[in-house]
Design a protein around this motif. Sequence first.
Motif, PDB file in Angstrom:
ATOM      1  N   VAL A 218       0.861  -1.183   0.000  1.00  0.00           N
ATOM      2  CA  VAL A 218       0.000   0.000   0.000  1.00  0.00           C
ATOM      3  C   VAL A 218       0.894   1.229   0.000  1.00  0.00           C
ATOM      4  N   VAL A 223      -2.181   0.472  -4.827  1.00  0.00           N
ATOM      5  CA  VAL A 223      -2.051  -0.792  -4.106  1.00  0.00           C
ATOM      6  C   VAL A 223      -1.469  -1.789  -5.102  1.00  0.00           C
ATOM      7  N   LEU A 271      -8.851   3.024   0.160  1.00  0.00           N
ATOM      8  CA  LEU A 271      -7.879   2.644   1.181  1.00  0.00           C
ATOM      9  C   LEU A 271      -8.495   2.533   2.567  1.00  0.00           C
ATOM     10  N   LEU A 297      -8.006  -2.685   4.306  1.00  0.00           N
ATOM     11  CA  LEU A 297      -6.969  -1.693   4.035  1.00  0.00           C
ATOM     12  C   LEU A 297      -6.965  -0.563   5.051  1.00  0.00           C
TER      13      LEU A 297
END
Length: 433
Positions: A218, A223, A271, A297
């Motif tokens: 990340v 990603v 995210l 995430l």
Amino acid sequence: PDKAPSNITGQGPSPTELTISWQPLKPIEQNGPSLHYAVFFRRVKDPSPMTRVQVDAETSKNKLEYTVADTEFYEQFEFQVQAINALGPGPKSAVVYGYSGEKSPVGEPQDLRVQILNSRSARATWTGITKDRRASRGKLLGYKVYFWSTQHGMRPTDAHYEPTDETVTMLGLDSFTTYFFQVVAYNSKGDGPGSNVVGPLSTPESVPEAPYSLDIHVNKPEVTLTWKPPLKTNGIMVGYQVTVRKLPVGQINIIDVGEQRLEQEFEALDLEGRYQFALLARNRVGFGPPLVVNIDLKIVPKKPPEDVFISVDQDKKTATVKWSKVEGKIVGYRVTYWNTRDGPEKSTKFQEVNKNGARMVKVANLEEKVTYNFQVRSYQEFGDNLVLGPQSKIHSVTIEKSKTKSRSNGWTLQCARLYVISLSILGLLNVML
């Protein structure tokens, strides 16, 4: 004595010996003084009377024995043991049988045939050796079917084998592999000579195993997935298929990747969301099983480590890397480094730190006159997979060439010091005069 010795056995410690052992009588069973033992033995089917030998009793021993020497290999004997005291002999034990020591077989299996059944198995058949002592030279324990996948027909010392006591067996093999086969008879002393070698025979392809690992990097806003090929491709690789789906009910996106590529970037992921990533390897037969990772995430660190500091010990050719703590729930840190001479594709290495919150690592065996780049990032673990946060800025250090001390310069300096001292002494003498 009114009782015979017990626990009588016969074993062959070598091909020319038979050791007969027994449990001596207890003191209460001896019924008199001067106890000793008589051992009777002969080869089986020998019409002559048994040979008799006397063995003294040793009260300190829990087991007594007598060794028959100069035997042939794997000869069968029959024997008895009798206790005797000053008043006379007691009863003889029952007849017990045993063999002298073995040798490895000399019999050679014949007519080995192997049929490949599918990508993972084969059937082997052969004609076994005769079970008489001249061929087996011991108790035949069975057969070993060796198989190996080297490029020549000679059996290597580390070849795999399948043991069996029959003259037919099924073999578990790897897909898309060329094999050679050989069978031997064996006893407790080892393998006999090998049969004819069969091969090369090849198993067909099958679907690959799952990729070896899947790491998620990340680095806002991207990603990136990276992975390693399957440990067993089971055929010629065609490529990979990557699928990503936002949980719980998001749309599935499917991306096909060539066999040489081991990473895939995504730029439009949330995210703060939860995702399912799946990776499948594909060869000419088809897709293998997926490697699936579910990841939130939101808990992945969004900031790189800061205050990265690198100190270099030029004499030891080591670099010590330190950095500040990354806030949030993390498992450890990864320090990645490479040299600028060979570039990141050829020289990238890394070390991971995941003990007691440590934020320091020492990198040794660095080359002199070479510049190295370092980056640090934190990571989380999900099963056997890693989710890595963003990387720090690149920090560079150069390993200098070792400095050697000049003996001539040191000698010159020493001479200069002596010269100055001499002048001082002469000056003092002149003053005194």
